[in-house]
Design a protein around this motif. Structure first.
Motif, PDB file in Angstrom:
ATOM      1  N   VAL A   1       9.501 -14.502 -12.161  1.00  0.00           N
ATOM      2  CA  VAL A   1       9.187 -13.228 -12.459  1.00  0.00           C
ATOM      3  C   VAL A   1       7.887 -12.841 -12.362  1.00  0.00           C
ATOM      4  CG1 VAL A   1       9.006 -11.425 -14.485  1.00  0.00           C
ATOM      5  CG2 VAL A   1      11.111 -12.878 -14.471  1.00  0.00           C
ATOM      6  N   GLN A   2       6.929 -13.889 -12.570  1.00  0.00           N
ATOM      7  CA  GLN A   2       5.493 -13.382 -12.373  1.00  0.00           C
ATOM      8  C   GLN A   2       5.097 -13.576 -10.996  1.00  0.00           C
ATOM      9  OE1 GLN A   2       4.090 -16.640 -15.126  1.00  0.00           O
ATOM     10  NE2 GLN A   2       3.467 -14.903 -16.588  1.00  0.00           N
ATOM     11  N   GLU A   3       5.915 -14.462 -10.142  1.00  0.00           N
ATOM     12  CA  GLU A   3       5.319 -14.510  -8.664  1.00  0.00           C
ATOM     13  C   GLU A   3       5.962 -13.004  -8.300  1.00  0.00           C
ATOM     14  OE1 GLU A   3       7.447 -17.867  -7.365  1.00  0.00           O
ATOM     15  OE2 GLU A   3       6.187 -19.239  -8.322  1.00  0.00           O
ATOM     16  N   ASP A   4       7.204 -12.428  -8.567  1.00  0.00           N
ATOM     17  CA  ASP A   4       7.596 -11.319  -8.130  1.00  0.00           C
ATOM     18  C   ASP A   4       6.690 -10.116  -8.208  1.00  0.00           C
ATOM     19  OD1 ASP A   4       9.780 -12.463  -7.024  1.00  0.00           O
ATOM     20  OD2 ASP A   4      11.242 -11.793  -8.620  1.00  0.00           O
ATOM     21  N   LEU A   5       6.160 -10.175  -9.417  1.00  0.00           N
ATOM     22  CA  LEU A   5       5.188  -9.226  -9.948  1.00  0.00           C
ATOM     23  C   LEU A   5       3.928  -9.283  -9.158  1.00  0.00           C
ATOM     24  CD1 LEU A   5       5.722  -9.172 -13.638  1.00  0.00           C
ATOM     25  CD2 LEU A   5       6.344  -7.531 -12.502  1.00  0.00           C
ATOM     26  N   TRP A   6       3.574 -10.700  -8.956  1.00  0.00           N
ATOM     27  CA  TRP A   6       2.160 -10.681  -8.011  1.00  0.00           C
ATOM     28  C   TRP A   6       2.412 -10.211  -6.724  1.00  0.00           C
ATOM     29  CZ3 TRP A   6      -2.586 -11.057  -8.142  1.00  0.00           C
ATOM     30  CH2 TRP A   6      -3.440 -11.414  -7.020  1.00  0.00           C
ATOM     31  N   MET A   7       3.586 -10.371  -6.054  1.00  0.00           N
ATOM     32  CA  MET A   7       3.847  -9.901  -4.821  1.00  0.00           C
ATOM     33  C   MET A   7       3.830  -8.501  -4.764  1.00  0.00           C
ATOM     34  SD  MET A   7       4.025 -12.755  -2.833  1.00  0.00           S
ATOM     35  CE  MET A   7       4.589 -11.808  -1.489  1.00  0.00           C
ATOM     36  N   LYS A   8       4.485  -7.930  -5.811  1.00  0.00           N
ATOM     37  CA  LYS A   8       4.326  -6.561  -5.963  1.00  0.00           C
ATOM     38  C   LYS A   8       2.957  -5.988  -6.112  1.00  0.00           C
ATOM     39  CE  LYS A   8       7.507  -3.343  -7.837  1.00  0.00           C
ATOM     40  NZ  LYS A   8       8.531  -2.892  -8.670  1.00  0.00           N
ATOM     41  N   VAL A   9       2.198  -6.434  -6.707  1.00  0.00           N
ATOM     42  CA  VAL A   9       0.653  -6.155  -7.135  1.00  0.00           C
ATOM     43  C   VAL A   9       0.292  -6.367  -5.520  1.00  0.00           C
ATOM     44  CG1 VAL A   9      -1.447  -6.685  -7.901  1.00  0.00           C
ATOM     45  CG2 VAL A   9       0.356  -6.582  -9.356  1.00  0.00           C
ATOM     46  N   LYS A  10       0.222  -7.235  -4.902  1.00  0.00           N
ATOM     47  CA  LYS A  10      -0.578  -7.536  -3.640  1.00  0.00           C
ATOM     48  C   LYS A  10       0.037  -6.494  -2.514  1.00  0.00           C
ATOM     49  CE  LYS A  10      -0.566 -11.639  -1.957  1.00  0.00           C
ATOM     50  NZ  LYS A  10      -0.301 -13.071  -1.418  1.00  0.00           N
ATOM     51  N   GLU A  11       1.407  -6.012  -2.497  1.00  0.00           N
ATOM     52  CA  GLU A  11       2.040  -5.001  -1.595  1.00  0.00           C
ATOM     53  C   GLU A  11       1.337  -3.606  -1.980  1.00  0.00           C
ATOM     54  OE1 GLU A  11       6.116  -5.122  -1.985  1.00  0.00           O
ATOM     55  OE2 GLU A  11       6.347  -7.329  -1.175  1.00  0.00           O
ATOM     56  N   GLU A  12       1.187  -3.582  -3.284  1.00  0.00           N
ATOM     57  CA  GLU A  12       0.729  -2.221  -3.554  1.00  0.00           C
ATOM     58  C   GLU A  12      -0.868  -1.922  -3.159  1.00  0.00           C
ATOM     59  OE1 GLU A  12       1.147  -1.717  -7.773  1.00  0.00           O
ATOM     60  OE2 GLU A  12       3.441  -1.259  -7.572  1.00  0.00           O
ATOM     61  N   ASN A  13      -1.488  -3.081  -3.299  1.00  0.00           N
ATOM     62  CA  ASN A  13      -3.025  -3.233  -3.091  1.00  0.00           C
ATOM     63  C   ASN A  13      -3.122  -3.091  -1.666  1.00  0.00           C
ATOM     64  OD1 ASN A  13      -3.846  -3.272  -5.654  1.00  0.00           O
ATOM     65  ND2 ASN A  13      -4.017  -5.397  -5.544  1.00  0.00           N
ATOM     66  N   ASN A  14      -2.365  -3.817  -0.892  1.00  0.00           N
ATOM     67  CA  ASN A  14      -2.349  -3.697   0.712  1.00  0.00           C
ATOM     68  C   ASN A  14      -2.142  -2.200   1.284  1.00  0.00           C
ATOM     69  OD1 ASN A  14      -3.270  -6.237   1.120  1.00  0.00           O
ATOM     70  ND2 ASN A  14      -1.058  -7.151   1.438  1.00  0.00           N
ATOM     71  N   GLY A  15      -0.999  -1.640   0.699  1.00  0.00           N
ATOM     72  CA  GLY A  15      -0.659  -0.316   0.903  1.00  0.00           C
ATOM     73  C   GLY A  15      -1.949   0.728   0.625  1.00  0.00           C
ATOM     74  N   ARG A  16      -2.481   0.504  -0.527  1.00  0.00           N
ATOM     75  CA  ARG A  16      -3.757   1.531  -0.624  1.00  0.00           C
ATOM     76  C   ARG A  16      -4.782   1.160   0.069  1.00  0.00           C
ATOM     77  NH1 ARG A  16      -3.379  -0.257  -6.587  1.00  0.00           N
ATOM     78  NH2 ARG A  16      -1.755   1.012  -7.152  1.00  0.00           N
ATOM     79  N   SER A  17      -5.315   0.065   0.741  1.00  0.00           N
ATOM     80  CA  SER A  17      -6.264  -0.387   1.580  1.00  0.00           C
ATOM     81  C   SER A  17      -6.095  -0.007   2.925  1.00  0.00           C
ATOM     82  CB  SER A  17      -6.716  -1.927   1.597  1.00  0.00           C
ATOM     83  OG  SER A  17      -5.599  -2.644   2.082  1.00  0.00           O
ATOM     84  N   ARG A  18      -4.831   0.318   3.461  1.00  0.00           N
ATOM     85  CA  ARG A  18      -4.608   0.753   4.748  1.00  0.00           C
ATOM     86  C   ARG A  18      -4.684   2.141   4.824  1.00  0.00           C
ATOM     87  NH1 ARG A  18       1.133  -2.425   5.072  1.00  0.00           N
ATOM     88  NH2 ARG A  18      -0.042  -4.529   5.116  1.00  0.00           N
ATOM     89  N   ARG A  19      -4.875   2.866   3.717  1.00  0.00           N
ATOM     90  CA  ARG A  19      -5.002   4.489   3.608  1.00  0.00           C
ATOM     91  C   ARG A  19      -6.461   5.004   4.006  1.00  0.00           C
ATOM     92  NH1 ARG A  19      -1.558   5.334  -2.014  1.00  0.00           N
ATOM     93  NH2 ARG A  19       0.401   4.404  -0.907  1.00  0.00           N
TER      94      ARG A  19
END
Length: 165
Positions: free
Chosen positions: A147-165
């Motif tokens: 569960v924690q690994e899935d949450l961490w991946m989601k956080v990383k994806e969200e942060n990558n999406g923000r940095s591309r904007r």
């Protein structure tokens, strides 16, 4: 995100999983009986609160962690009902993660839990449920780590999406 660990009674596997998730129980060894008994709600929840969400805390990503005793209700149906409840109250159902801990419960946990919580034979049931929990602990830890690994991946994806904007 709302993270809900659920089991039959809400008093053994789900509180242990929530405590592992929140860093209140060790992730490198099996906890002692004393550590388990200090865990919020562990072998303390009565049958009359089945169906109530019990808040356990906030994890390191800011997610709210809960436990739920669901009885014999289908976990898929319960997850749908909870998500609908959040939606009715203005929340976002997709921000609700429902984790069934019951597949990780062994016979000692079932019998010990019944004797301790239902039959009120705490002196017989509690030592048995503690031993069962210790035996199931690595499986519960593996569930939580997933569960924690899935949450961490989601956080990383969200942060990558923000940095591309």
């Amino acid at each position: 995100m709302k993270i809900i660990y659920s089991c039959y009674g809400g008093t053994h596997s789900s509180p242990v999983a929530a405590a592992i998730h929140l860093g209140r129980l060790p992730d490198d060894r099996i906890p002692s009986p004393e550590e388990l008994m200090k865990t919020d709600y562990y072998d303390k929840v009565s049958a009359d609160i089945k169906g109530e969400l019990l808040h356990c805390g906030e994890d390191k990503w800011g997610n709210q962690v809960y436990i739920l005793g669901r009885g014999s209700c289908d976990p898929v149906i319960i997850a749908r009902v909870i998500r609908a409840g959040f939606a009715l109250n203005g929340g976002r159902p997709e921000e609700t993660l429902f984790i069934d801990t019951l597949p990780h419960v062994n016979w000692k946990m079932r019998l010990g839990g019944y004797l301790s919580r239902v039959a009120a034979w705490v002196g017989v049931g509690r030592p048995l449920v503690i031993r069962g929990t210790q035996q199931a602990y690595r499986n519960l830890m593996g569930l939580v780590k997933g569960v924690q690994e899935d949450l961490w991946m989601k956080v990383k994806e969200e942060n990558n999406g923000r940095s591309r904007r």
